[in-house]
Design an enzyme around this catalytic site. Structure first.
Site, PDB file in Angstrom:
ATOM      1  CD  GLU A  40      -2.376   1.465   2.676  1.00 41.98           C
ATOM      2  OE1 GLU A  40      -2.135   0.666   3.592  1.00 41.98           O
ATOM      3  OE2 GLU A  40      -3.013   2.523   2.840  1.00 41.98           O
ATOM      4  CG  ASP A  44      -0.009   6.770  -1.022  1.00 40.58           C
ATOM      5  OD1 ASP A  44      -0.936   7.380  -1.560  1.00 40.58           O
ATOM      6  OD2 ASP A  44       0.738   7.291  -0.163  1.00 40.58           O
ATOM      7  CD  GLU A 108      -3.513   4.355  -1.559  1.00 42.29           C
ATOM      8  OE1 GLU A 108      -3.681   5.558  -1.810  1.00 42.29           O
ATOM      9  OE2 GLU A 108      -3.186   3.952  -0.428  1.00 42.29           O
TER      10      GLU A 108
END
Lengths: 225, 225
Positions: A40, A44, A108
């Site tokens: 993640e 991101d 993400e």
């Protein structure tokens, strides 16, 4: 394995390392040692870069603040949640909580895994198809607008206070209050992240001020490209 | 032109489009229509991606929160300011204000221009040499630590208030106060951006609590990889 093929087909990309995709779809409640969290972090950053670079080139005459607000519209949790819904990601997540973990985080993580497995080009293709394909309006930064209004109309500043924090740790809800220092109007907003709750509170206060204070109405137009 | 060559030599990259570099070094007070602001938007995103991807790979066993804190240490405005000083960027900036504009913003704009002119590989080379070369400690997120302490030790939450805003618009200083709701201790912090001021206030309050409340001292260890 059959299940993962369905997701790959939807996403338009076949993973070489299936374990990467599995990890991106695994919540820490299911497997603490091999979960989505690091992916993640990576996804991101990569998503932000792909969207930002795309918008920079697509809007050669727009201001930096327009680009910032438009990027927020594409990478904000609501839009990512919608992408997760489109992929039916909830059908593929491994978790042991009572409630389904937040879908936007897994989108993400999926992007992070895709970047590691397929590189920049394949990730860009995915982001263009699933995230950049819709035409969105810039997401106004209500906090910035309220700061400007507070200064110009009242010679003051907005003050944000967290008034309530509720819900279980993986599903917190924050309620914020905002006031203009020395003035009586207050705005409220709640959301699952602090920034969104503050933004909503600022938006709420701006709406109230527009109704009641004539000098505010003229100041708060749209953010133009 | 001679001047720009000196900077290119320091940075280890020769621009094909000199106008891009000129733009990255031009403040809006000097030329409103051709200034660094859009390039700062781009550079900020590209820098984040290069640093984030590098750290993800360099620390394969670290947690997402360790990576986040370590990335903050590299891309925070103080570290970028140091990079600007190393390049003596202040000698090359075109501006008409009384005060020199913020150096960290121009480092980001330089990175944005470098990315457009030289692509990812050259930008990565620059970032590795000028930003990632020093060994830094993760920048603890004092606000997160204080939230945890407030909850575990007092069953309460920290409340941040902006108590003062001073200085000219291009050089604002913000002073924040933080209290634990219902408790008497308060922390203060000031900085040129709100987030840093809140972080400093949280750090200040944590130090005070550690001295006076024994249960806090045990909780606030280092953030381990």
């Amino acid at each position: 394995m059959q299940k993962i093929r369905i997701l790959e087909k939807k996403a338009g990309y076949q993973f070489k390392k299936k374990a990467l995709l599995e990890r991106a779809l695994t919540h820490s409640s299911y497997d603490r040692d091999s979960c989505y969290e690091r992916l993640e972090f990576l996804g991101d950053i990569v998503l932000d870069a792909i969207v930002g670079i795309h918008l920079f080139k697509a809007y050669p005459d727009s201001s930096e603040s327009f680009l910032t607000d438009l990027k927020s519209a594409y990478v904000n949790s609501r839009n990512l949640h919608d992408t997760g819904m489109k992929l039916k990601l909830h059908d593929f997540i491994n978790f042991n909580n009572y409630e389904l973990p937040k879908l936007d985080d897994f989108v993400e993580a999926f992007i992070g895994a895709l970047y590691l497995d397929g590189g920049w080009k394949n990730t860009e293709k995915f982001v263009k198809k699933f995230i950049l394909s819709r035409k969105l309006e810039p997401m106004s930064n209500h906090k910035n607008i309220l700061s400007m209004v507070a200064k110009k109309c009242f010679g003051s500043i907005p003050v944000y206070t967290l008034v309530k924090e509720s819900g279980p740790s993986h599903r917190k809800v924050y309620r914020f209050k905002v006031k203009i220092l020395g003035k009586r109007y207050a705005g409220y907003g709640k959301a699952t992240c602090k920034k969104d709750a503050e933004m909503k509170a600022a938006d709420d206060l701006l709406s109230k001020l527009k109704k009641h204070v004539s000098s505010v109405a003229g100041l708060t137009g749209r953010n133009n490209p």
